[in-house]
Scaffold this motif. Sequence first.
Motif, mmCIF file in Angstrom:
data_model
loop_
_atom_site.group_PDB
_atom_site.id
_atom_site.type_symbol
_atom_site.label_atom_id
_atom_site.label_comp_id
_atom_site.label_asym_id
_atom_site.label_seq_id
_atom_site.Cartn_x
_atom_site.Cartn_y
_atom_site.Cartn_z
ATOM 1 N N ASP A 138 7.289 9.536 1.541
ATOM 2 C CA ASP A 138 8.222 8.796 2.389
ATOM 3 C C ASP A 138 7.942 9.011 3.869
ATOM 4 N N LEU A 139 6.690 9.224 4.217
ATOM 5 C CA LEU A 139 6.279 9.336 5.604
ATOM 6 C C LEU A 139 5.588 8.042 6.031
ATOM 7 N N GLN A 205 13.084 -0.123 2.918
ATOM 8 C CA GLN A 205 12.923 1.059 2.068
ATOM 9 C C GLN A 205 13.545 2.288 2.717
ATOM 10 N N LEU A 206 13.343 2.442 4.020
ATOM 11 C CA LEU A 206 13.940 3.577 4.711
ATOM 12 C C LEU A 206 15.465 3.493 4.671
ATOM 13 N N ASP A 211 20.611 5.575 2.658
ATOM 14 C CA ASP A 211 21.862 5.373 1.905
ATOM 15 C C ASP A 211 21.962 6.374 0.749
ATOM 16 N N GLU A 212 20.857 6.589 0.038
ATOM 17 C CA GLU A 212 20.866 7.568 -1.044
ATOM 18 C C GLU A 212 21.145 8.971 -0.514
ATOM 19 N N LEU A 213 20.557 9.290 0.627
ATOM 20 C CA LEU A 213 20.780 10.614 1.220
ATOM 21 C C LEU A 213 22.233 10.780 1.639
ATOM 22 N N VAL A 283 16.062 -0.660 13.838
ATOM 23 C CA VAL A 283 15.600 0.730 13.940
ATOM 24 C C VAL A 283 16.604 1.565 14.727
ATOM 25 N N GLU A 284 17.110 1.023 15.828
ATOM 26 C CA GLU A 284 18.089 1.754 16.619
ATOM 27 C C GLU A 284 19.370 1.985 15.821
#
Length: 375
Positions: A138-139, A205-206, A211-213, A283-284
Motif C-alpha cells: 500500500d505504498l 483505493q487509498l 475508511d477501513e482503518l 487529496v487535501e
Amino acid sequence: MGKHRRDPVTAHHRRRLKATLKASKAGAAPGTLQYVGQQAAQPTLATLIEYGRQDSEFLTTQFTSLEQGREFKPTYDTFWLNLHGLEDVSLLQLIGQRFRLHPLVLEDILNTQQRPKVEQYPGYLYITARMVALDEDDLICSEQISIVLGRDFVLTFQEKPTGTFTAIRELLRNTESQVRKFGADYLVYALLDKLVDRYFAVLEQLGERIDELEDEINEGLHPRQMQEIQQHRRSLQALKRGLWPLREVINILQRDEADFFHDETQLYLRDVYDHTVQLIESVEALREVISGLQDSYLALQSQQMNAQMRTLTVFTIIFSPLTLIAGIYGMNFEYMPELKWRYGYWAVLALMAVLGIGLGGFFWARRWISREYFR
C-alpha cells in the motif's frame, strides 16, 4: 489490515537504491546518456503504430534490433512510437537521431527521477509525467512517462509495460474513434487523460484503506494503526507532489503558446485540468481525514491510558489499608493487643475483607474502575 503492513527491510533497501541511483548520475557532464532507474527484467521493446483516417490505414510494427529501426520508413501520416525499457541507450540514441531530439531531452528521458514538466524545443514539445500505482504494501510507486509531441508523431518512453495505454491502442484500431480522427495532439491528450485516471484509481483505493482503518480504530486500538496512519500520510504527500506539477503542465499545454494543439484538443485538455484540480482537492480532503484519524487515535490512546492509570490508582488505594494492617500485625512484638485472642486472626481477615470490598464497591459505584477489564 495486517496484510498492508510495511516491511521495514524492504523500505530500507528502496531508500538505499534510490540514493544509489541519484549518486550514480551526480557529477556527469550535461547531456551524458546514462540510465538512472531500476534494472528491468524484460528487454527493451519498441512498438510503432501508424494510422490515418481510412480503415486500411493502420499498421503496427515491433522493433527488435537497431538495424530494423535504421531501415524503417513510416507509411502513414501519423504514428506513435512507444519504447518499453530504457536500458538500451544505443536504441535511444538512434531514436534521438531520427527525430532530432536534443541531448538534454535524451538525458531527461533516461533520468527517471524527473518531476512533471513541459519544455519546448524546435519542432516538438517534451513532456514528463508520473504514472502512479499502489504496491503490495500500500505504498505509492511511480514511473516516469516521457512524451515527445511533434506535428505528426508522438514518442513515449516507459521503464516497463504496465498496460495503462492498452485501451488507447484499441481505440486507434477503430476509425470512428476520436483518437483516430484527430491528430497527434489528441493522442497526447488521451495519454495524459489515462495518467490522470490512474490517480483517481489510486486515490479511491487509498480512500477505501483509510475508511477501513477508521472502522478498525473505532473497534479498538492497536500499535500497528499508527504506523498505517503515517504510511497513508506519506502516500497522500507523494500524490500531492505528483499532482501539483502535473496540473501546471496541463495548464501550460492548454494555453499552447507554441501552437501544437488544435482548438478542439485544447477543450479536452481543459477538462483534464479540471480533473487534476479535483484530484488535488480530494487529496487535501483525505489528508484532513488522516489528520483527524491521528488526532482520534492519540485522544483514544490518552483516554485509555488515563483509564488504566485511574484503575491502577484505585487498586493501590484499596490495598494500601490492607497492607497497613498486615504490616502492623507482622511486626512480631511480644506485647500486642489481640495476639493472644483466639479469634484474632479471623477477625483481622474479616476486617481486611470488609475494607477491601467496601472500597471496591465505592469506587465501582463512582465508575472509577474501568469496567472493560471485567467483561
